[in-house]
Design an enzyme around this catalytic site. Structure first.
Site, PDB file in Angstrom:
ATOM      1  N   GLU A   1      -3.985   5.169  -6.557  1.00 16.77           N
ATOM      2  CA  GLU A   1      -2.876   4.270  -6.244  1.00 16.77           C
ATOM      3  C   GLU A   1      -1.818   4.175  -7.340  1.00 16.77           C
ATOM      4  O   GLU A   1      -0.616   4.064  -7.047  1.00 16.77           O
ATOM      5  CB  GLU A   1      -3.410   2.868  -5.914  1.00 16.77           C
ATOM      6  CG  GLU A   1      -4.030   2.747  -4.532  1.00 16.77           C
ATOM      7  CD  GLU A   1      -5.504   3.086  -4.499  1.00 16.77           C
ATOM      8  OE1 GLU A   1      -6.167   2.769  -3.499  1.00 16.77           O
ATOM      9  OE2 GLU A   1      -6.016   3.680  -5.480  1.00 16.77           O
TER      10      GLU A   1
ATOM     11  N   ALA B   1      -4.214   4.310   2.864  1.00 13.97           N
ATOM     12  CA  ALA B   1      -3.156   3.640   3.620  1.00 13.97           C
ATOM     13  C   ALA B   1      -2.199   4.647   4.236  1.00 13.97           C
ATOM     14  O   ALA B   1      -1.981   5.743   3.702  1.00 13.97           O
ATOM     15  CB  ALA B   1      -2.394   2.686   2.703  1.00 13.97           C
TER      16      ALA B   1
END
Length: 266
Positions: A140, A72
């Site tokens: 993450e 991302a």
């Protein structure tokens, strides 16, 4: 080879008479970090490819020399309000489900970094070809979130629950040789050859029956997680969908006549 752009950051190239579609992640200045615009383009490209009956296989590649995709776009995410993040979520999710739900076989060509959402794009593919520069991982939790592009579901299906837990909880990066040993990637090739080898595999896949390929993928995907009896029913339904097709008739005729089949695709 024909080319088509989907927004600024995705290019689709057609090979093998159009049967092999290369979905190239093309945001090289950001190492293919997935912004909202890029996610929207990936989803749109996948929707178009899935609806194209000429496409028999999709190969996902990168135009950046150092990375497949670093995940991302955290710079963009950092600028979001909570409300903006909520609104962006379906767009981001659409990129990953777009790849995952393609009805044809998919191959990822991975080199350099494939981290977070970048590795999830690869995990969404049926086969991952990686070169020896590849570094993969789902980091993450190290930035306060969790894998949200399918990683918590796709990784354990590849390597088992305990191994997936270790990788996700530790947020560690895995280099190519270990990634191949653990089953995080499927085919390991020399540095710089991931795209070439993935496209070659795509050509081999694309030579086969388009009806058979779609049915085989459907059976594989729908059968995952089912007990054997239920899985065999899924397989039988897929078999029935192809048994009386034009492709089946052509395939049998070509085999008996010792020639290459000319698939009608129906």
């Amino acid at each position: 080879m024909s080319e088509e752009r989907f927004g600024e950051f995705v290019e689709v190239r057609r090979h093998g008479g159009g049967h092999v579609a290369e979905l190239a992640l093309d945001r090289p200045k950001a190492m293919n970090a997935v912004s909202t615009d890029m996610a929207r383009s990936i989803g749109a490209a996948c929707a178009a490819l899935g609806a194209d009956r000429d496409v028999r296989v999709v190969v996902v590649t990168s135009t950046n020399e150092r990375a497949f995709c670093v995940g991302a776009d955290l710079k963009e995410r950092n600028s979001f309000s909570d409300a903006e993040l909520v609104r962006q979520r379906p767009v981001a999710r659409g990129a990953y489900t777009g790849v995952l739900e393609l009805p044809v076989p998919t191959v990822a060509a991975v080199h350099g970094f494939a981290l977070g959402g970048g590795f999830e794009l690869a995990l969404a593919c049926d086969v991952v070809v990686a070169d020896r520069t590849a570094v993969v991982g789902l980091p993450e939790v190290s930035v306060g979130v969790i894998p949200g592009g399918g990683g918590t579901q796709l990784l354990p299906r590849r390597v088992g629950a305990a191994r997936a837990a270790e990788l996700i909880f530790s947020a560690r990066r895995v280099e190519a040789a270990e990634a191949a040993e653990l089953g995080l990637v499927d085919v390991l090739v020399d540095a710089g050859r991931d795209r070439e080898e993935a496209l070659a595999l795509g050509e081999r896949i694309g030579a086969n029956s388009p009806v058979g390929l779609r049915a085989a993928k459907r059976a594989l995907r729908l059968g995952q997680g089912l007990d054997l009896r239920a899985g065999l029913e899924v397989e039988d339904a897929a078999w029935r969908s192809v048994a009386f097709s034009g492709d089946r008739a052509e395939g049998v005729a070509a085999f008996n006549e010792k020639r290459k089949p000319n698939w009608p695709g129906e």
